[in-house]
Design a protein around this motif. Structure first.
Motif, PDB file in Angstrom:
ATOM      1  N   ILE A 124       0.829  -1.203   0.000  1.00  0.00           N
ATOM      2  CA  ILE A 124       0.000   0.000   0.000  1.00  0.00           C
ATOM      3  C   ILE A 124       0.867   1.257   0.000  1.00  0.00           C
ATOM      4  O   ILE A 124       1.900   1.321   0.661  1.00  0.00           O
ATOM      5  N   GLY A 125       0.458   2.239  -0.795  1.00  0.00           N
ATOM      6  CA  GLY A 125       1.190   3.498  -0.884  1.00  0.00           C
ATOM      7  C   GLY A 125       0.278   4.682  -0.605  1.00  0.00           C
ATOM      8  O   GLY A 125      -0.914   4.658  -0.922  1.00  0.00           O
ATOM      9  N   PHE A 126       0.867   5.728  -0.015  1.00  0.00           N
ATOM     10  CA  PHE A 126       0.117   6.934   0.331  1.00  0.00           C
ATOM     11  C   PHE A 126       0.863   8.164  -0.191  1.00  0.00           C
ATOM     12  O   PHE A 126       2.069   8.317   0.066  1.00  0.00           O
ATOM     13  N   MET A 127       0.164   9.043  -0.878  1.00  0.00           N
ATOM     14  CA  MET A 127       0.742  10.324  -1.272  1.00  0.00           C
ATOM     15  C   MET A 127       0.497  11.326  -0.146  1.00  0.00           C
ATOM     16  O   MET A 127      -0.578  11.347   0.461  1.00  0.00           O
ATOM     17  N   ASN A 128       1.509  12.140   0.123  1.00  0.00           N
ATOM     18  CA  ASN A 128       1.472  13.056   1.270  1.00  0.00           C
ATOM     19  C   ASN A 128       1.332  14.493   0.770  1.00  0.00           C
ATOM     20  O   ASN A 128       2.295  15.103   0.309  1.00  0.00           O
ATOM     21  N   PHE A 129       0.113  15.059   0.884  1.00  0.00           N
ATOM     22  CA  PHE A 129      -0.135  16.409   0.375  1.00  0.00           C
ATOM     23  C   PHE A 129       0.622  17.468   1.172  1.00  0.00           C
ATOM     24  O   PHE A 129       0.903  18.549   0.662  1.00  0.00           O
ATOM     25  N   ASP A 130       0.959  17.169   2.412  1.00  0.00           N
ATOM     26  CA  ASP A 130       1.688  18.136   3.242  1.00  0.00           C
ATOM     27  C   ASP A 130       3.124  18.339   2.764  1.00  0.00           C
ATOM     28  O   ASP A 130       3.782  19.298   3.163  1.00  0.00           O
ATOM     29  N   PHE A 131       3.613  17.439   1.917  1.00  0.00           N
ATOM     30  CA  PHE A 131       4.966  17.564   1.370  1.00  0.00           C
ATOM     31  C   PHE A 131       4.861  18.128  -0.050  1.00  0.00           C
ATOM     32  O   PHE A 131       4.593  17.418  -1.006  1.00  0.00           O
ATOM     33  N   MET A 132       5.021  19.446  -0.172  1.00  0.00           N
ATOM     34  CA  MET A 132       4.991  20.142  -1.464  1.00  0.00           C
ATOM     35  C   MET A 132       3.754  19.792  -2.289  1.00  0.00           C
ATOM     36  O   MET A 132       3.814  19.514  -3.485  1.00  0.00           O
ATOM     37  N   GLY A 133       2.605  19.777  -1.611  1.00  0.00           N
ATOM     38  CA  GLY A 133       1.347  19.526  -2.306  1.00  0.00           C
ATOM     39  C   GLY A 133       1.241  18.148  -2.909  1.00  0.00           C
ATOM     40  O   GLY A 133       0.482  17.923  -3.866  1.00  0.00           O
ATOM     41  N   GLY A 134       1.974  17.179  -2.324  1.00  0.00           N
ATOM     42  CA  GLY A 134       1.924  15.811  -2.845  1.00  0.00           C
ATOM     43  C   GLY A 134       2.447  15.698  -4.265  1.00  0.00           C
ATOM     44  O   GLY A 134       2.109  14.746  -4.979  1.00  0.00           O
ATOM     45  N   SER A 135       3.256  16.651  -4.688  1.00  0.00           N
ATOM     46  CA  SER A 135       3.705  16.677  -6.081  1.00  0.00           C
ATOM     47  C   SER A 135       4.593  15.484  -6.408  1.00  0.00           C
ATOM     48  O   SER A 135       5.324  14.978  -5.554  1.00  0.00           O
ATOM     49  N   MET A 136       4.513  15.041  -7.668  1.00  0.00           N
ATOM     50  CA  MET A 136       5.219  13.842  -8.098  1.00  0.00           C
ATOM     51  C   MET A 136       6.535  14.192  -8.777  1.00  0.00           C
ATOM     52  O   MET A 136       6.567  14.703  -9.887  1.00  0.00           O
ATOM     53  N   GLY A 137       7.619  13.915  -8.066  1.00  0.00           N
ATOM     54  CA  GLY A 137       8.946  14.037  -8.637  1.00  0.00           C
ATOM     55  C   GLY A 137       9.550  12.659  -8.835  1.00  0.00           C
ATOM     56  O   GLY A 137       8.849  11.638  -8.781  1.00  0.00           O
ATOM     57  N   ARG A 138      10.857  12.628  -9.018  1.00  0.00           N
ATOM     58  CA  ARG A 138      11.541  11.366  -9.299  1.00  0.00           C
ATOM     59  C   ARG A 138      11.401  10.362  -8.163  1.00  0.00           C
ATOM     60  O   ARG A 138      11.153   9.177  -8.401  1.00  0.00           O
ATOM     61  N   ASP A 139      11.533  10.812  -6.919  1.00  0.00           N
ATOM     62  CA  ASP A 139      11.454   9.886  -5.789  1.00  0.00           C
ATOM     63  C   ASP A 139      10.050   9.314  -5.607  1.00  0.00           C
ATOM     64  O   ASP A 139       9.886   8.152  -5.232  1.00  0.00           O
ATOM     65  N   VAL A 140       9.030  10.134  -5.869  1.00  0.00           N
ATOM     66  CA  VAL A 140       7.648   9.639  -5.787  1.00  0.00           C
ATOM     67  C   VAL A 140       7.415   8.584  -6.862  1.00  0.00           C
ATOM     68  O   VAL A 140       6.863   7.511  -6.604  1.00  0.00           O
ATOM     69  N   GLY A 141       7.838   8.882  -8.092  1.00  0.00           N
ATOM     70  CA  GLY A 141       7.699   7.911  -9.177  1.00  0.00           C
ATOM     71  C   GLY A 141       8.417   6.607  -8.859  1.00  0.00           C
ATOM     72  O   GLY A 141       7.880   5.509  -9.078  1.00  0.00           O
ATOM     73  N   SER A 142       9.631   6.713  -8.296  1.00  0.00           N
ATOM     74  CA  SER A 142      10.409   5.517  -7.929  1.00  0.00           C
ATOM     75  C   SER A 142       9.683   4.699  -6.859  1.00  0.00           C
ATOM     76  O   SER A 142       9.694   3.463  -6.885  1.00  0.00           O
ATOM     77  N   GLY A 143       9.038   5.403  -5.906  1.00  0.00           N
ATOM     78  CA  GLY A 143       8.295   4.712  -4.857  1.00  0.00           C
ATOM     79  C   GLY A 143       7.117   3.930  -5.405  1.00  0.00           C
ATOM     80  O   GLY A 143       6.865   2.793  -4.991  1.00  0.00           O
ATOM     81  N   ILE A 144       6.394   4.527  -6.344  1.00  0.00           N
ATOM     82  CA  ILE A 144       5.240   3.857  -6.945  1.00  0.00           C
ATOM     83  C   ILE A 144       5.684   2.638  -7.748  1.00  0.00           C
ATOM     84  O   ILE A 144       5.075   1.566  -7.683  1.00  0.00           O
ATOM     85  N   VAL A 145       6.775   2.794  -8.485  1.00  0.00           N
ATOM     86  CA  VAL A 145       7.321   1.677  -9.267  1.00  0.00           C
ATOM     87  C   VAL A 145       7.788   0.555  -8.337  1.00  0.00           C
ATOM     88  O   VAL A 145       7.526  -0.629  -8.586  1.00  0.00           O
ATOM     89  N   LYS A 146       8.466   0.909  -7.245  1.00  0.00           N
ATOM     90  CA  LYS A 146       8.928  -0.110  -6.294  1.00  0.00           C
ATOM     91  C   LYS A 146       7.752  -0.850  -5.688  1.00  0.00           C
ATOM     92  O   LYS A 146       7.804  -2.073  -5.491  1.00  0.00           O
ATOM     93  N   GLY A 147       6.673  -0.127  -5.391  1.00  0.00           N
ATOM     94  CA  GLY A 147       5.479  -0.767  -4.843  1.00  0.00           C
ATOM     95  C   GLY A 147       4.913  -1.809  -5.799  1.00  0.00           C
ATOM     96  O   GLY A 147       4.505  -2.900  -5.387  1.00  0.00           O
ATOM     97  N   ALA A 148       4.906  -1.475  -7.097  1.00  0.00           N
ATOM     98  CA  ALA A 148       4.412  -2.422  -8.100  1.00  0.00           C
ATOM     99  C   ALA A 148       5.297  -3.661  -8.148  1.00  0.00           C
ATOM    100  O   ALA A 148       4.811  -4.800  -8.233  1.00  0.00           O
ATOM    101  N   LYS A 149       6.610  -3.465  -8.076  1.00  0.00           N
ATOM    102  CA  LYS A 149       7.545  -4.601  -8.098  1.00  0.00           C
ATOM    103  C   LYS A 149       7.354  -5.492  -6.874  1.00  0.00           C
ATOM    104  O   LYS A 149       7.389  -6.727  -6.981  1.00  0.00           O
ATOM    105  N   GLU A 150       7.170  -4.872  -5.709  1.00  0.00           N
ATOM    106  CA  GLU A 150       6.959  -5.645  -4.485  1.00  0.00           C
ATOM    107  C   GLU A 150       5.655  -6.440  -4.557  1.00  0.00           C
ATOM    108  O   GLU A 150       5.589  -7.595  -4.115  1.00  0.00           O
ATOM    109  N   ALA A 151       4.612  -5.811  -5.114  1.00  0.00           N
ATOM    110  CA  ALA A 151       3.319  -6.497  -5.230  1.00  0.00           C
ATOM    111  C   ALA A 151       3.424  -7.710  -6.148  1.00  0.00           C
ATOM    112  O   ALA A 151       2.845  -8.770  -5.862  1.00  0.00           O
TER     113      ALA A 151
END
Length: 281
Positions: A124-151
């Motif tokens: 499970i993944g959560f986007m955090n709006f309190d961190f720069m409006g939950g904006s998607m940069g490289r680290d956010v994209g990497s986290g989502i990709v890692k989550g898919a690999k783990e699943a």
């Protein structure tokens, strides 16, 4: 006179003056203008008890509501180099990252973890709006990709809670490339027949809405959430037409087939559990 002014008056003032009241004891509902005591708001899952307006909820509180402490374990994410394009506006991007890391106690705008809902193991993944409006940069994209690999690795359903203003402008084209990158990761889930569930919360907009957020096998939205790519005013100015009042709201999207279920925040955990009971058979 000095004795009255310097001694008696301060004593009287201290006896009759009201005690100072903290500023955060009451919240004003933006929808119905009802004044809500902070304890009542907390006990009602940050939802107005008069009109059901859903206040934005912090990512830590959301995790706390969904899981007991023993049922959720964070997955460490690889950290890439900060500031890939050397961006500066009113301050350096590196300094902004330091500021938000200190403020939120999180490294970036995405938290990934392993959890259990009714004995179903999930990623499970959560986007955090309190961190720069939950904006998607490289680290956010990497986290989502890692989550898919783990699943895929664990053959577990993948659930994402979205809350974002879109791509992170301070990373330029690097942030835009996270859109096709995350879409490719979700496609791998589909090929491996891994269930992918998205819970859209307020707001889910921009590049996040235009990529992985709208690709769920099942798409759930919290009541009243704003969901869309461009802002309503931008669209109106472009097409020169007045749009419906509820345009880009969760209920409007459900009526037009873009969202499967719209839920009160209290119902999300139970609904996710019921879905997992069904699909994990």
């Amino acid at each position: 006179m000095n004795w009255l002014t310097n001694f008696v008056k301060p004593k009287l003032n201290a006896l009759v003056s009201r005690k100072s009241v903290p500023d955060n004891l009451w919240r004003n509902c933006p929808s119905c203008s009802n004044m809500i005591h902070h304890k009542d708001l907390f006990e009602n899952f940050d939802v107005c008890n008069s009109c059901n307006y859903h206040f934005r909820m912090s990512v830590d509180r959301r995790i706390e509501i969904l899981f007991e402490k023993k049922d959720f374990t964070k997955i460490n994410l690889e950290k890439s180099a900060d500031d890939p394009i050397g961006f500066t506006d009113t301050k350096k991007y590196k300094d902004r990252l330091k500021e938000y890391r200190k403020k939120t106690q999180h490294n970036d705008a995405f938290i990934l973890g392993k959890g259990e809902l009714n004995n179903h193991s999930i990623i499970i993944g959560f986007m955090n709006f309190d961190f720069m409006g939950g904006s998607m940069g490289r680290d956010v994209g990497s986290g989502i990709v890692k989550g898919a690999k783990e699943a895929i690795k664990l053959k577990s359903p993948y659930i994402l809670f979205t809350c974002s203003g879109g791509a992170r402008m301070q990373e330029g084209v690097v942030s835009l490339m996270q859109m096709p990158r995350t879409v490719a990761a979700i496609e791998k889930l589909h090929k491996n027949k891994i269930p992918y569930i998205v819970v859209l919360t307020d707001p889910t907009t921009g590049g996040v809405a235009a990529s992985f957020a709208m690709l769920g096998d099942i798409t759930i939205a919290e009541k009243g959430s704003t969901i869309g790519f461009a802002g309503k005013r931008v669209i109106q100015d472009t097409i020169r037409e007045e749009l419906p009042i509820d345009f880009q709201k969760a209920e409007y999207l459900k009526d037009h087939g873009m969202v499967d279920i719209v839920l009160h925040r209290k119902e999300i955990k139970t609904t996710l559990t019921n879905i997992l009971d069904h699909i994990c058979k």
